[in-house]
Write a protein that holds these residues in place. Sequence first.
Motif, PDB file in Angstrom:
ATOM      1  N   GLY A  91      30.183  45.456  58.488  1.00 41.47           N
ATOM      2  CA  GLY A  91      30.195  46.570  59.414  1.00 41.47           C
ATOM      3  C   GLY A  91      31.144  47.696  59.033  1.00 41.47           C
ATOM      4  N   ALA A  92      32.352  47.374  58.583  1.00 40.44           N
ATOM      5  CA  ALA A  92      33.322  48.402  58.226  1.00 40.44           C
ATOM      6  C   ALA A  92      32.875  49.174  56.990  1.00 40.44           C
ATOM      7  CB  ALA A  92      34.687  47.775  57.974  1.00 40.44           C
ATOM      8  N   THR A  93      33.282  50.437  56.905  1.00 41.52           N
ATOM      9  CA  THR A  93      32.868  51.285  55.787  1.00 41.52           C
ATOM     10  C   THR A  93      34.058  51.675  54.908  1.00 41.52           C
ATOM     11  OG1 THR A  93      33.049  53.229  57.214  1.00 41.52           O
ATOM     12  CG2 THR A  93      30.859  52.214  56.995  1.00 41.52           C
ATOM     13  N   GLN A  94      35.021  50.779  54.811  1.00 38.23           N
ATOM     14  CA  GLN A  94      36.123  50.965  53.876  1.00 38.23           C
ATOM     15  C   GLN A  94      36.748  49.614  53.581  1.00 38.23           C
ATOM     16  OE1 GLN A  94      39.968  52.496  55.786  1.00 38.23           O
ATOM     17  NE2 GLN A  94      38.389  53.450  57.082  1.00 38.23           N
ATOM     18  N   ILE A  95      37.382  49.530  52.423  1.00 42.37           N
ATOM     19  CA  ILE A  95      38.002  48.265  52.028  1.00 42.37           C
ATOM     20  C   ILE A  95      39.150  48.551  51.078  1.00 42.37           C
ATOM     21  CG2 ILE A  95      36.479  47.860  50.040  1.00 42.37           C
ATOM     22  CD1 ILE A  95      36.534  44.877  50.821  1.00 42.37           C
ATOM     23  N   GLU A  96      40.224  47.769  51.200  1.00 43.13           N
ATOM     24  CA  GLU A  96      41.358  47.888  50.285  1.00 43.13           C
ATOM     25  C   GLU A  96      41.196  46.891  49.145  1.00 43.13           C
ATOM     26  OE1 GLU A  96      44.825  47.279  52.672  1.00 43.13           O
ATOM     27  OE2 GLU A  96      44.928  49.384  53.302  1.00 43.13           O
ATOM     28  N   VAL A  97      41.409  47.359  47.926  1.00 45.80           N
ATOM     29  CA  VAL A  97      41.296  46.525  46.731  1.00 45.80           C
ATOM     30  C   VAL A  97      42.667  46.450  46.071  1.00 45.80           C
ATOM     31  CG1 VAL A  97      40.227  46.274  44.454  1.00 45.80           C
ATOM     32  CG2 VAL A  97      38.878  47.115  46.392  1.00 45.80           C
ATOM     33  N   SER A  98      43.135  45.231  45.803  1.00 45.35           N
ATOM     34  CA  SER A  98      44.465  45.057  45.233  1.00 45.35           C
ATOM     35  C   SER A  98      44.483  45.386  43.742  1.00 45.35           C
ATOM     36  CB  SER A  98      44.939  43.617  45.432  1.00 45.35           C
ATOM     37  OG  SER A  98      44.203  42.728  44.602  1.00 45.35           O
ATOM     38  N   VAL A  99      45.685  45.608  43.245  1.00 44.86           N
ATOM     39  CA  VAL A  99      45.871  45.870  41.812  1.00 44.86           C
ATOM     40  C   VAL A  99      45.347  44.694  40.997  1.00 44.86           C
ATOM     41  CG1 VAL A  99      47.641  46.101  40.006  1.00 44.86           C
ATOM     42  CG2 VAL A  99      47.829  47.424  42.128  1.00 44.86           C
ATOM     43  N   LYS A 100      45.662  43.478  41.428  1.00 45.74           N
ATOM     44  CA  LYS A 100      45.232  42.284  40.694  1.00 45.74           C
ATOM     45  C   LYS A 100      43.710  42.177  40.650  1.00 45.74           C
ATOM     46  CE  LYS A 100      45.726  37.240  40.586  1.00 45.74           C
ATOM     47  NZ  LYS A 100      46.352  36.056  41.222  1.00 45.74           N
ATOM     48  N   THR A 101      43.046  42.421  41.783  1.00 48.98           N
ATOM     49  CA  THR A 101      41.582  42.314  41.836  1.00 48.98           C
ATOM     50  C   THR A 101      40.926  43.352  40.933  1.00 48.98           C
ATOM     51  OG1 THR A 101      41.632  41.448  44.093  1.00 48.98           O
ATOM     52  CG2 THR A 101      39.573  42.450  43.361  1.00 48.98           C
ATOM     53  N   LEU A 102      41.396  44.590  40.994  1.00 42.69           N
ATOM     54  CA  LEU A 102      40.824  45.644  40.156  1.00 42.69           C
ATOM     55  C   LEU A 102      41.089  45.358  38.684  1.00 42.69           C
ATOM     56  CD1 LEU A 102      39.384  48.345  39.854  1.00 42.69           C
ATOM     57  CD2 LEU A 102      41.577  49.495  40.244  1.00 42.69           C
ATOM     58  N   ASN A 103      42.305  44.926  38.376  1.00 42.52           N
ATOM     59  CA  ASN A 103      42.646  44.657  36.979  1.00 42.52           C
ATOM     60  C   ASN A 103      41.806  43.522  36.407  1.00 42.52           C
ATOM     61  OD1 ASN A 103      44.918  45.264  34.823  1.00 42.52           O
ATOM     62  ND2 ASN A 103      44.654  43.067  34.843  1.00 42.52           N
ATOM     63  N   GLN A 104      41.644  42.436  37.191  1.00 41.73           N
ATOM     64  CA  GLN A 104      40.876  41.293  36.710  1.00 41.73           C
ATOM     65  C   GLN A 104      39.426  41.679  36.447  1.00 41.73           C
ATOM     66  OE1 GLN A 104      42.205  38.355  35.958  1.00 41.73           O
ATOM     67  NE2 GLN A 104      40.254  37.525  35.222  1.00 41.73           N
ATOM     68  N   ALA A 105      38.861  42.495  37.325  1.00 42.02           N
ATOM     69  CA  ALA A 105      37.479  42.936  37.127  1.00 42.02           C
ATOM     70  C   ALA A 105      37.346  43.762  35.850  1.00 42.02           C
ATOM     71  CB  ALA A 105      37.013  43.740  38.341  1.00 42.02           C
ATOM     72  N   VAL A 106      38.303  44.652  35.636  1.00 40.12           N
ATOM     73  CA  VAL A 106      38.278  45.497  34.444  1.00 40.12           C
ATOM     74  C   VAL A 106      38.410  44.654  33.178  1.00 40.12           C
ATOM     75  CG1 VAL A 106      39.625  47.223  33.178  1.00 40.12           C
ATOM     76  CG2 VAL A 106      39.062  47.591  35.587  1.00 40.12           C
ATOM     77  N   VAL A 107      39.311  43.657  33.211  1.00 36.88           N
ATOM     78  CA  VAL A 107      39.483  42.768  32.055  1.00 36.88           C
ATOM     79  C   VAL A 107      38.195  42.002  31.776  1.00 36.88           C
ATOM     80  CG1 VAL A 107      40.696  40.713  31.227  1.00 36.88           C
ATOM     81  CG2 VAL A 107      41.981  42.556  32.319  1.00 36.88           C
ATOM     82  N   GLU A 108      37.552  41.486  32.829  1.00 45.27           N
ATOM     83  CA  GLU A 108      36.313  40.728  32.659  1.00 45.27           C
ATOM     84  C   GLU A 108      35.182  41.603  32.123  1.00 45.27           C
ATOM     85  OE1 GLU A 108      35.360  38.679  36.271  1.00 45.27           O
ATOM     86  OE2 GLU A 108      37.335  37.752  36.405  1.00 45.27           O
ATOM     87  N   LEU A 109      35.239  42.895  32.402  1.00 48.85           N
ATOM     88  CA  LEU A 109      34.209  43.818  31.924  1.00 48.85           C
ATOM     89  C   LEU A 109      34.518  44.358  30.530  1.00 48.85           C
ATOM     90  CD1 LEU A 109      33.511  45.802  35.227  1.00 48.85           C
ATOM     91  CD2 LEU A 109      31.933  44.240  34.064  1.00 48.85           C
ATOM     92  N   GLY A 110      35.593  43.887  29.926  1.00 48.08           N
ATOM     93  CA  GLY A 110      35.889  44.276  28.554  1.00 48.08           C
ATOM     94  C   GLY A 110      36.925  45.362  28.398  1.00 48.08           C
ATOM     95  N   GLY A 111      37.610  45.734  29.474  1.00 49.05           N
ATOM     96  CA  GLY A 111      38.646  46.755  29.376  1.00 49.05           C
ATOM     97  C   GLY A 111      39.786  46.313  28.475  1.00 49.05           C
TER      98      GLY A 111
END
Length: 363
Positions: free
Chosen positions: A98-118
């Motif tokens: 229902g909500a239209t915003q979400i907070e993403v932590s540094v760790k979550t964003l970093n891990q996703a970027v690493v998994e995508l080959g960053g």
Amino acid sequence: MKNITKSIIALFAVVALSCTVEDVQDRPVIQGIETPELVAPQNDKLYTLVEDNADNVAERFVWSAATYGGDVEIGYKIMIDVKGGDFTKAIELGGTAGATQIEVSVKTLNQAVVELGGVAGVASSFDVKVISSLAGAEKMTSAKPLSILVNSYTGLIAYPFTDWYLIGAAVQGGWDNNADTNHQPMFRITSAANKYSFTGYFGAGNFKLISKKGSWDFQLGRASATAIEVNGNAGEFTIATAGYYKFTFDSTALTYTLVPYTGTTTKIFTTVGIIGSSTAGGWNASTALTKSTFDAHSWTLGVSILNDGEAKFRANNLWDDSWGGKTAFSGGGTGDNIPVAKSKYVIYFNDLDGSYLMIPNQE
């Protein structure tokens, strides 16, 4: 107008309940009429992520609401992919109901970027989209992605251990030291980093150990009847008669034992899998390991993502036979849940004694 809409939806619900199997295809389906679109942050924003701030908020993503022609609660997911990607292998950053915003932590964003080959220390571009969903309706995805630039850190977790792999005519993989060969590693049953053990099948012949698959530079082998040596051309252990043995050594004291295994080896499992809050299936479904063709009690799982959480091993997708441990990375012999930190792992398991090895920071 809103009350009229609610009445129409309620009428649809009554009609749906009164339908028979034959007219199921005639039930009304709500169709999306407006896709959700990201409105914050700004396009091409740069994020320089620092590991010391891992638990801080990296960004609050905000998007416009999707509409499905009714006053209903819509689910959303924020997805990230490489720049220009088709989002078939995108990674979820988080979701809401229902909500239209979400907070993403540094760790979550970093891990996703690493998994995508960053690459750590290099600003790379990624695309972010919102996906909305509603029962009975098609998912809707942002028409245009939002691009962001992320300068990530390595995201590697501390792993202060040396792994040793059996190599030779008497063991799985033979004398081929190629990095892709599936050599059997030793397990660390205790919390001590210098004490190793493996119980399993050995063929007749010789063997030694290497610390890095694909390299002969660092070897461990036999120096005498009770002593080992670590050098560039270590001696070989000899198995006179094929069978099951227990092999242990202490890399600090430079001592070893190699004795016949006296436990039962006749209980063979069809499947063994890893399960738990850190795995893809949670506690509801096991992720299957691959059984060795050399030793029916040895199992492996190639590079796999595990999340922060816990894990155990179980046989045949049941709890009749299960194994755990108290220590991260390697251990066994207890019924405890194994602590797991988020990373990519290669996993080894032995059902004779419940020993496991989970090597993190894989590519």
